[in-house]
Design a protein around this motif. Structure first.
Motif, short mmCIF file in Angstrom:
data_model
loop_
_atom_site.label_atom_id
_atom_site.label_comp_id
_atom_site.label_asym_id
_atom_site.label_seq_id
_atom_site.Cartn_x
_atom_site.Cartn_y
_atom_site.Cartn_z
N LEU A 246 0.84 -1.20 0.00
CA LEU A 246 0.00 0.00 0.00
C LEU A 246 0.87 1.25 0.00
O LEU A 246 0.63 2.20 -0.76
CB LEU A 246 -0.91 0.00 1.23
N GLY A 247 1.90 1.25 0.85
CA GLY A 247 2.77 2.43 0.97
C GLY A 247 3.43 2.79 -0.35
O GLY A 247 3.36 3.94 -0.80
N VAL A 248 4.05 1.78 -1.01
CA VAL A 248 4.75 2.12 -2.25
C VAL A 248 3.77 2.51 -3.36
O VAL A 248 4.10 3.33 -4.21
CB VAL A 248 5.69 0.97 -2.73
N THR A 249 2.56 1.93 -3.31
CA THR A 249 1.58 2.28 -4.35
C THR A 249 1.12 3.73 -4.19
O THR A 249 1.09 4.50 -5.15
CB THR A 249 0.37 1.34 -4.27
N TRP A 250 0.75 4.10 -2.94
CA TRP A 250 0.29 5.47 -2.73
C TRP A 250 1.37 6.48 -3.07
O TRP A 250 1.15 7.44 -3.80
CB TRP A 250 -0.14 5.64 -1.27
#
Ligand code: ADP
Ligand code: MG
Lengths: 299, 277
Positions: A246-250
């Motif tokens: 989630l972190g890298v996607t956002w």
């Protein structure tokens, strides 16, 4: 190209920047789609790394490319091509794994399948005399033009797949780390393997739609591998894998919004950088722990 | 304490003139064996004699071609919930990112569907059982480390804990001493011997070398040349019996410390067909 219109640079005020990020519907859809995909990839990826099926995952992502190209050629929605080709590819790979031959014969036939898929993809692209910039987004991802119907489809597939994984989680872990004992305990090891391949196919198809076919690893494998480096507790590992994805996607979507580079590039770079950092950190901790553990016996 | 399985007086394992055929070849035939509850029986024999095949036949994973086999009073495969199984040569490489305690937990409830809810009474009970059995095998100190980072002996103790966690009536251990250094062989053998006596579990242990377990054994089954002899170690491990079984001259020497040395034992004998393995 909308990219020119979007590219306004950072104001360096986080609040205004965040505000601008969600002021366009297409960006909201991109964030929704990215969140769904990252969640699913984080869960599935943890099992992919545990089962050491990253090569199979890569093959499926290569198969996603001709799927998307074929859909474009036939005038069908991209998602149809992604899901169709990846699901069929998963079943084909299940057939290869099920035939009783050596592991080397297996990886040779998987490799041949990869080559065939790439060739088919380029064939379809050249048959389709459309704009070649479409090829870029098939291979390296895009976050533009995601509709709410696409988001809904991503959500339905993700919910179905993650629910399935939740139900079979324990026997799947058992079969993955300890197949002989699991089989003796009545766990349907072979059937679970086939079921998980299908899950993997669907996850690759979803992930491809954000990162592009060639950069699926960045979401499906790298965050999960980082989580496995950080902890060997199953529950915590899955949660970490999801969190990192989630972190890298956002962050990747935000960075792509404020610049001209494809989102796949950012997601890949971010997750790779995290993985390298964790590996280096763990290497140092591991050396210290090893000395601590053996020191009393030496003394 | 409730044990799954049949009445306590029934034998744990009986084979009566049993045979197994694989790929058109008879691996062994006319094998008879009775393992009573609380018995410690070793299965010996050269590589390829069919020792692992015997274990798999008892689990119902491989079919029996002739004779009768009964496990805990039932057909092979029907009583697996009451069997603790440790397969052959199961070691985890350094990349195996799973903890010993998780592996033992999987032995307890790894075949259940759905996700366990932490904090429930059932979950606490199962965690307590896992901790108890890990304590029993003396692995508490390292059970929370990734299994791939442990030594062969430490891994083997955790795998024995996994086999024991459901309080089985029968333990099938396929070469648990294999690839361990000598001190670990001695301590793991002592552990299995003690569990067998204290928990009244029947143990069928496949071994390459009889010496580490000699002190704990009730009987041995020696597989070779497609047949088998059963009896006490003193009766079976003799020059006459083994020579008859192999059909070739075998000499058994007893060292001054009581260790048995089998001389002239052909490795992988009587392997017909074209396998090079
Ligand atoms: N699935 C199979 N099909 C055909 N032959 C097999 C199969 N599994 C094992 N064998 C053969 O059966 C023999 C006995 O094997 P195994 O029980 O593993 O021996 P051991 O455990 O005593 O070393 C070997 O010669 C092996 O090649
Ligand atoms: Mg064997």
């Amino acid at each position: 190209m909308p990219e020119a219109a979007i590219f306004q640079g950072l104001s360096w005020n986080p609040l205004t920047d965040l505000d601008r990020l969600v002021s366009y519907p297409f960006m909201v859809h991109a964030l929704e789609a990215g969140t769904i995909v990252a969640f699913m990839a984080g869960v599935t990826g943890w099992f992919v790394v545990l089962r050491r099926q990253t090569f199979v995952g890569h093959t499926l992502s290569v198969i996603a490319f001709p799927g998307a190209a074929a859909a474009t050629l036939a005038g069908l929605p991209l998602a149809v091509g992604y899901f169709g080709f990846c699901a069929c590819g998963a079943l084909a790979l299940g057939g290869i794994g099920g035939s009783r031959r050596g592991l080397s014969a297996e990886s040779a036939s998987i490799g041949s399948l990869q080559a065939l898929a790439l060739a088919l993809g380029f064939l379809f692209v050249s048959l389709y005399h459309g704009i070649l910039s479409g090829l870029d987004s098939l291979l390296f991802g895009t976050f533009l033009g995601i509709t709410s119907r696409q988001v809904l489809l991503l959500l339905v597939v993700a919910v179905a797949t993650v629910s399935f994984v939740a139900v079979v989680a324990r026997p799947l872990v058992f079969a993955s780390v300890d197949a002989d004992v699991a089989r003796a305990r009545g766990v349907p090891v072979r059937l679970l393997g086939l079921g998980f391949l299908l899950v993997l196919g669907l996850s690759v198809a979803e992930t491809s739609q954000i990162t592009g076919a060639l950069l699926v690893f960045a979401l499906l494998v790298t965050p999960a591998a980082t989580a496995h480096e950080l902890t060997s507790r199953p529950g915590l590992g899955i949660a970490l894998s999801v969190g990192l994805a989630l972190g890298v996607t956002w962050l990747g979507l935000a960075l792509a919004y404020f610049s001209t580079y494809p989102v796949g590039f950012y997601v890949t770079s971010l997750s790779f950088a995290l993985y390298v950092l964790v590996r280096l950190g763990r290497g140092a901790v591991g050396r210290r722990r090893a000395t601590a553990r053996f020191a009393p016996e030496v003394a | 304490m409730s044990r799954p399985g049949p009445a306590a007086d029934g034998a744990a394992v009986t084979l009566d003139r049993a045979a197994v055929r694989l790929g058109g070849r008879t691996i062994w035939s006319h094998v008879s064996l009775t393992v009573a509850r609380g018995d410690f029986v070793a299965v010996l024999g050269p590589n390829g004699a069919g020792k692992s095949t015997l274990v798999k036949a008892l689990l119902g994973v491989l079919p029996v071609a002739a004779g009768t086999v009964s496990v805990l009073g039932r057909e092979p495969g029907d009583a697996n919930a009451a069997i603790g199984y440790l397969p052959q040569r199961r070691s985890f490489d350094a990349a195996a990112r799973i903890r010993g305690v998780d592996l033992v937990q999987l032995g307890l409830d790894g075949d259940r569907w759905g996700i366990p809810i932490p904090g429930t009474r059932k979950r606490r009970q199962s965690s307590a059982r896992v901790a108890e059995v890990i304590e029993l095998v003396g692995a508490t100190r390292y059970a929370r480390e990734p299994i791939g980072e442990l030594s062969g002996g430490e891994q083997q103790r955790l795998l024995i804990a996994q086999a024991l966690v459901r309080r089985p009536s029968l333990l099938l251990l396929d070469e648990p001493l294999d690839s361990l250094d000598l001190p670990s062989q001695v301590s793991v053998a002592a552990l299995v011997g003690e569990i067998c006596r204290r928990e009244q579990v029947a143990v069928l242990l496949v071994a390459h070398d009889i010496n580490p377990i000699l002190g704990y054994l009730d009987r041995v089954l020696y597989l070779a040349g497609g047949g088998a002899v059963e009896g006490t170690p003193e009766d079976v491990i003799t020059s006459e019996t083994l020579s008859r079984l192999y059909g070739a001259p075998i000499e058994v020497l007893r060292a001054s410390d009581g260790r048995l040395v089998v001389v002239g034992q052909p490795e992988a004998p009587f392997v017909h067909g074209d396998r090079h393995a």
